[in-house]
Structures are given as structure tokens and as C-alpha cells.
Design an enzyme around this catalytic site. Structure first.
Site, PDB file in Angstrom:
ATOM      1  N   ALA A  68       1.044  -1.322   0.117  1.00  0.00           N
ATOM      2  CA  ALA A  68       0.081   0.020  -0.196  1.00  0.00           C
ATOM      3  C   ALA A  68       1.172   1.178   0.186  1.00  0.00           C
ATOM      4  CB  ALA A  68      -0.393   0.350   1.042  1.00  0.00           C
ATOM      5  N   GLY A 107       0.176  -5.665   0.647  1.00  0.00           N
ATOM      6  CA  GLY A 107      -1.065  -4.824  -0.313  1.00  0.00           C
ATOM      7  C   GLY A 107      -0.411  -5.191  -1.648  1.00  0.00           C
ATOM      8  N   GLU A 110      -1.120  -8.936  -1.083  1.00  0.00           N
ATOM      9  CA  GLU A 110      -2.910  -9.186  -0.765  1.00  0.00           C
ATOM     10  C   GLU A 110      -3.471  -9.315  -2.147  1.00  0.00           C
ATOM     11  OE1 GLU A 110      -2.277  -6.384   2.372  1.00  0.00           O
ATOM     12  OE2 GLU A 110      -3.194  -7.642   3.340  1.00  0.00           O
ATOM     13  N   GLU A 130       3.842  -6.182   7.403  1.00  0.00           N
ATOM     14  CA  GLU A 130       3.019  -5.092   8.134  1.00  0.00           C
ATOM     15  C   GLU A 130       3.502  -4.602   9.513  1.00  0.00           C
ATOM     16  OE1 GLU A 130       2.049  -6.286   5.948  1.00  0.00           O
ATOM     17  OE2 GLU A 130       0.487  -5.623   4.986  1.00  0.00           O
TER      18      GLU A 130
END
Ligand code: T1G
Length: 654
Positions: A68, A107, A110, A130
Site C-alpha cells: 500500500a 498490499g 494481498e 506490515e
């Protein structure tokens, strides 16, 4: 082949009825708002166009998706949020294949987990890091990864934040294939078949893990978490994946992620993340080319010199290590080879790696063997005369374009540089022991250090896998100067009423690897004592001074090695010693101090403030380039907990 633009960072082309989508958001393809919007537009195009059978998604450059966009975290979420993008991929009526061309982190992984098949280049790395940012995965990672790997492996991977190779990811069940040839061609080939049996990760049941494996994985993660919140939360969420529905798990994951995102620990770890990138930006080096570095010379094969040799051999350099005699050189070689053998035995290197390292090592009992070296690091006893004589001798041995580096902890590199005919080629490279383990290196810019010499020192640090922090010349540079201020304040706290054990306990509860007095005993008290005696003549009589540490040394209490220092040591275990308590009480009486009680919080605030105050001085003197560099030195060299951000971050000094 015409390209279809879905967003500024996302475009597609069509091959054999397959929509090939490329994410291109340099430098790491972070999943920014335009990347997320582009993926949604591509999915709509895929499912709205009957001629399209499937989609392949890949990244431009060396990343698939680096995560992200961390820069968005301090701001309110902007649609489409990543969990919605991930769910839309998984819900697609037509198959989406992830072609992992490089790192797929956070992300990025993911996104891949929600795809219906995953293929990676052999060089790709996959991870959910993370927790290193004080977070948990926030777009389904804690719920989808265990559906592929099982709970225990997912706890280990998410709880540690470590990245895995494509090969390991295949073994873990994360990947369907590792490409052997053209990644995209193989991914397109896979996409033709993927539609026949659409496998939606979120719909899979979690493969069984034994309770023993789950608890063992959790214990290993929590054993390293030391005061960090995120790892424990990650474990809870992964376990939930095996107990609750996907929707329940995703909702709890999102709630937890949003809660952690605004936490002090997450703010601190984001600060550290960007601080590390900022520290690489050094004034005056734009466009400066480092010198060629292939052969590293090392003078001294003691603990530090042999650690530096192993670090350089690990990084692929040729190493010429010298001692004062053939016998000493032989002992040094044995020490280095023993360290390499330990790495071989632990599996850190294989036999070929061991043999290659040994073949690149040359040792000698004569400094003239250093002639071919591109850069020579002296790691001899930290005595000025010894180092000055050595530098003068090296001048006449090495090439004129060779760099001379001192590993001194306290001496003045400018004085050492003046011992050579060309001070511009001298730089300080302050390694931290053990040199082949500790990441921090202070790169000391002398008054006359040439820019390309400094740039070469920085490049060497990076090639050694170190975190280089540039600093100016001052006694103790950044780390030891701040540590000295920390020590002084800790001793003032003793005079004011606290005990060594109370202070150590408070700082270890705060997250320091060890309390200050335990560290002083471990390091030995004599070096600091010698320095205080050296400085006595010039010390400002108005400045507060504690005599307790001097009294300990006068009584022969030099620390753990001597069996007693601030503590008594019985079977290697530290115990409070009444003799020290009496010394502290006597020092208070001499100053007329009435001792008071201190809470752990008061102790921590006072000691961290003392570090920050010294940091302010280092900034004002131009020794440190930025406050965040000081934080990185304390975190990577002195055990300051990263999830606190550092003394300057805690003091709000940008
Ligand atoms: N977001 C924004 N900027 C990033 C970034 C990211 N994720 N990663 C790197 N950068 C910037 C970095 O600041 C630097 O900027 C430049 O890119 C090059 O970085 C929802 C919540 C990918 C292995 O933790 O590990 O996904 O200084 O020097 O050595 O569950 O960057 O040039 O201006 O490090 O080639 C999870 C973090 C995020 C990975 C590349 N992802 N990045 O290494 O380049 S949280 C991460 C890295 C998340 C989801 C959660 C590395 C790298 P500048 P660099 P590199």
C-alpha cells in the site's frame, strides 16, 4: 498492439483474448489511489467485454507491488480502498492471474492472494511486512494467506514480517508456479486454463495445523516482539481465519488495522522507515562517483578486524588482512575461518560459499601485503600513537588513489588524516561490534575528506549490508556522544535517589535491549574511566559530575569480566551489591542530596530527554545532518526500541 489506459499508472494490452494489465507506479508500484482505480477499471473492462476470457496482472520494473502507499497512511482513506479492490478481484467472473515479476509485499501480496492463480519469477520475493510498520495486513492477508498455507506457517510469516523466495512460496502453497521461462507467456497460458476451475482463495477452507505447531509459531513470534503490539494482533487474526467466516475475519482485520494505523507505534515505525531512506541523501554528493572497490585491506584481526573481514568476504570483496607478525596473522586467519565455519554449520552459507570466501581471503604478517588494496580499514587498538604511526606507514605502502579508513570509536580522524600526505583520502568507518552482525556504521566525514572518498565509504557500507549514517568529527561521533550523555544522566539519577536495578528495569520495560548499568558492566567500566581521567583537567567545575563510577573503578570493580561492577556477578547472573548501594549513599551524603523515589516513567522520561538534549547539540554543531539520523543511530547501534521511533522522534524534534 494498442494499449488501453485504465489510469495514469495502469494500462493493458490484449493477447489471445487475455487482458494483460501492467501496474507502473515507480519506484516500487505502491498501490496508490490511481493504481487501485486502474485495477478496478481493468476488472470492469474484463468482465464487460465478451471477447476477453481472462486477465493477467503484472508490474513494471523490479516490483510487482511494493505495498500500500505508506505516504497515504497519515491521511483519510480514499476510494477505492484496497480491501474493496482485493474483493473485486476475487469476485471477478473471469479469472485473474497474478504474474509476480518482482517483490509482492504487503498490499501487493494481498492483491496477488485474491487472484485466482499466482505465478512468480524465480527472483521474486513475497511477504506481508506490515508488523514492521506497527500494523497488521489490512486487505485480507491475515484471512487469505492461512487459506493457502495453514495457520502455523501464516502466523510465522505475518508475525515476523519476513519475505520468502518464490521457491519457498511455492512450497508453502502461496504460488501455483515459479516461471521457468517467459513469465508473461506462462501466465497467459495459465489464464486459459484458470477459467475451468475458478479457485477463489477466500472460499478455501484453512488447511489444518496442529495446536502444537500453532503455539510454537506464536511463541517464536512473540519472543521477538518485545513490547510491539502488532505481532500479537496478527497472530489473533490468523487464528480467527481458522475459526470464523471470511466476512467476519475480514471485518475484524479491518477494524484492527485502522486502530493500529493511528497508534504511536505505527507512527514511530513509519518514521523509522522514511528515516532510513532519508539517511541515504547526503549533501554535496549529487553526481559524485564512488571509487572502484574490489579489494579491502584490513589492519588488525582482533574481534573487530575479523568481524569486518567476514562482513567484506560475505559481500563478495577480496580481503587482505594483516597483523604485526606471521604468527599473529595465522591466528587471525584461524579466527576468520572459524567464524565462516560457524556460518557454514548454521546453514547461513553453503560449502561453495565457504570455499569462495576463503579463496578471496589473503592474510599476512607484513603491512606491505596491503599494496593492492583499494581501501584499507585500520582496526587496531584505539590508541592515538599506534594509529598515527600506522597511518604514516600505510601512506608509503598503498596506491595514491587508495582510501584509508579508521575504525576509531573516539579518536579524532582529522588528526590521523594529518599523519598522511593526502588527508583527502581519509574517512572514518565506525563499525559496531560484532562487525559482521551489527547493521549500523557511522561514516565520519573529516574536515578534508574528499567527496568521492565519502561516497565510496557510503557505497562500501551499503555493499556490506550496513545502514550508513554520515557524521562530522566530534568525540564519540553521534552514538557514543549520546550514549555518554545517557550514562551521565543515569548516574545523576543514582545520586538523586534511584538504584541501578530500578533504572535498568525501567529502561528494559521501555524496550531497551539492556538497561544502562547492565550495558556498562558488559562493556567494561575502564575505558570510560580512562576517558574521564583524560578529560578531568579540562572539565568545567560548574558542570555536575558524579564520582560513583570513578569510585567503582578505584575499587577494581570494572564490570562483568571482573566479576563485579555496578552489580555483583554470581554464575554470570547480575545481583544488586550492598557495597555499591553504600557507595551511592555516600556520594549522596557528600552532596547533601536527600534521595527521592522515581517511577519508571520518570526515569525513562529523564533519560530519553538527556539523549534528545545531546541530539539537539549534535544538530546545532552540524555533526548530524538531521534528527532522524540520530534516531537511526540509537535504534541500530544501541538497542533503542524502533517502535518508539528514537529519542528525537519522542521529543518531537523533526
Ligand atoms: N509506499 C510508499 N513509498 C514507498 C513504499 C511504499 N509501500 N515502499 C518504498 N517506497 C519509497 C521509499 O520511501 C523510497 O522513496 C523509494 O520508494 C525507494 O524505496 C494494506 C497496509 C519495496 C523492497 O512495507 O520494503 O501494504 O526515498 O529505497 O531498496 O496490508 O522499498 O526514493 O523518495 O526502499 O529498491 C507494506 C516497504 C506497506 C514495503 C524496495 N510494504 N518497501 O526497496 O527501494 S503497508 C512494505 C520496501 C501495506 C496493506 C499494508 C522497499 C522495497 P524515496 P527503497 P528498494
Amino acid at each position: 498492439m494498442t494499449a488501453i489506459t485504465f489510469s495514469p499508472d495502469v494500462s493493458g494490452t490484449i493477447t489471445d483474448g487475455v487482458l494483460v494489465v501492467t501496474l507502473d507506479n515507480p519506484p516500487v508500484n505502491a498501490a496508490s489511489q490511481t493504481v487501485r482505480a486502474g485495477i478496478m477499471a481493468a476488472l470492469a473492462h474484463l468482465n464487460g467485454n465478451s471477447t476477453l476470457k481472462a486477465m493477467v496482472m503484472t508490474g513494471a520494473g523490479k516490483s510487482f507491488v511494493g505495498g500500500a502507499d505508506i505516504r497515504e497512511f497519515g491521511k483519510p482513506p480514499v476510494d477505492p480502498i484496497l480491501p474493496d479492490v482485493v474483493s473485486a478481484i476475487e469476485a471477478s467472473a473471469k479469472p485473474v492471474v497474478a504474474a509476480l515479476n518482482g517483490v509482492a509485499l504487503g498490499g501487493g501480496l494481498e492483491i496477488a492472494l485474491a487472484c485466482h492463480q499466482r505465478i512468480a519469477a524465480a527472483s521474486a520475493k513475497l511477504g506481508l511486512p506490515e508488523v514492521k510498520l506497527g500494523l497488521v495486513p489490512g486487505a485480507g492477508g491475515t484471512q487469505r494467506l492461512p487459506r493457502l498455507t495453514g495457520v502455523a506457517p501464516a502466523i510465522e510469516m505475518i508475525g515476523s514480517g519476513r519475505a520468502v523466495s518464490a521457491k519457498e512460496a511455492l512450497t508453502l502453497g502461496i504460488l501455483d508456479r515459479v516461471a521457468t521461462g517467459d513469465l508473461l507467456a506462462e501466465a497467459i497460458d495459465m489464464s486459459h486454463a484458470a477459467g475451468k476451475s475458478m479457485r477463489r482463495t477466500g472460499m478455501l477452507s484453512v488447511p489444518p495445523s496442529s495446536d502444537a505447531d500453532i503455539e510454537a509459531a506464536a511463541k517464536k513470534v512473540l519472543g521477538k516482539a518485545r513490547g510491539q503490539t502488532a505481532p500479537g494482533q496478527a497472530i489473533r487474526l490468523v487464528k480467527l481465519a481458522g475459526e470464523a467466516t471470511l466476512d467476519t475475519g475480514l471485518a475484524e482485520e479491518r477494524r484492527t488495522f485502522l486502530e493500529l494505523k493511528d497508534s504511536e507505534q505505527a507512527r514511530a515505525l513509519r518514521h523509522v522507515f522514511f528515516a532510513e531512506r532519508a539517511s541515504a541523501k547526503v549533501d554535496g554528493l549529487d553526481g559524485v562517483q564512488p571509487r572502484k572497490l574490489e579489494t579491502i585491506g584490513i589492519v588488525g584481526m582482533g574481534l573487530m578486524g575479523s568481524g569486518i573481514a567476514v562482513s567484506a568476504l560475505d559481500a563478495g570483496f577480496r580481503v587482505i588482512a594483516v597483523e604485526q607478525s606471521a604468527e599473529a596473522a595465522e591466528k587471525g586467519r584461524t579466527r576468520i575461518e572459524d567464524m565462516l565455519r560457524k556460518n557454514l554449520a548454521s546453514g547461513r552459507i553453503d560449502q561453495a560459499g565457504f570455499d569462495a570466501r576463503v579463496s578471496r581471503l589473503k592474510t599476512a604478517g607484513d603491512k606491505t601485503a596491503l599494496q593492492p588494496a583499494d581501501l584499507v580499514i585500520e582496526a587496531v587498538f584505539d590508541d592515538y600513537d599506534v594509529k598515527a604511526t600506522l597511518f604514516g606507514a600505510l601512506d608509503g605502502i598503498v596506491r595514491d588513489d587508495a582510501i584509508l579508513a579508521t575504525n576509531t570509536s573516539y579518536l579524532d580522524p582529522d588528526r590521523l588524516a594529518a599523519e598522511t600526505k593526502n588527508p583527502a583520502r581519509v574517512v572514518g568507518l565506525h563499525f559496531f561490534s560484532p562487525a559482521n552482525i551489527m547493521r549500523l556504521m557511522e561514516v565520519v566525514k573529516g574536515a578534508k575528506t574528499a567527496p568521492d572518498v565519502l561516497a565510496t565509504g557510503l557505497q562500501l557500507a551499503k555493499r556490506l549490508g550496513k545502514l550508513p549514517i554520515v557524521c562530522g568529527v566530534t568525540e564519540g561521533f553521534i552514538g557514543n556522544r549520546i550514549f555518554s550523555a545517557y550514562r551521565k544522566e543515569a548516574e545523576f539519577l543514582l545520586e538523586d535517589g534511584a538504584s541501578p536495578a530500578e533504572i535498568d528495569s525501567a529502561m528494559e520495560k521501555f524496550g531497551m535491549a539492556m538497561g544502562p548499568f547492565a550495558v556498562f558492566d558488559l562493556a567494561g567500566l575502564e575505558i570510560a574511566w580512562a576517558r574521564r581521567k583524560r578529560q578531568a583537567a579540562t572539565r568545567d567545575p560548574a558542570e555536575r559530575y558524579s564520582v560513583i563510577a570513578d569510585r567503582l573503578c578505584e575499587a577494581g570493580r570494572f564490570g562483568q569480566k571482573a566479576g563485579r561492577g555496578w552489580y555483583a556477578y554470581v554464575d554470570g547472573k547480575r545481583q544488586e551489591d550492598p557495597a555499591v548501594t553504600d557507595m551511592i549513599a555516600a556520594a549522596r551524603r557528600e552532596k547533601g542530596i536527600v534521595p527521592k523515589d522515581f517511577t519508571s516513567g520518570e526515569i525513562t522520561r529523564r533519560l530519553v530527554s538527556a539523549m534528545a538534549d545531546e541530539g539537539r547539540k549534535l544538530l546545532a554543531e552540524g555533526i548530524a545532518a538531521r534528527a532522524s539520523d540520530i534516531d537511526l543511530v540509537l535504534i541500530n547501534g544501541y538497542g533503542f526500541p524502533a517502535h518508539r521511533g528514537g529519542p528525537m522522534f519522542m521529543a518531537g524534534i523533526e
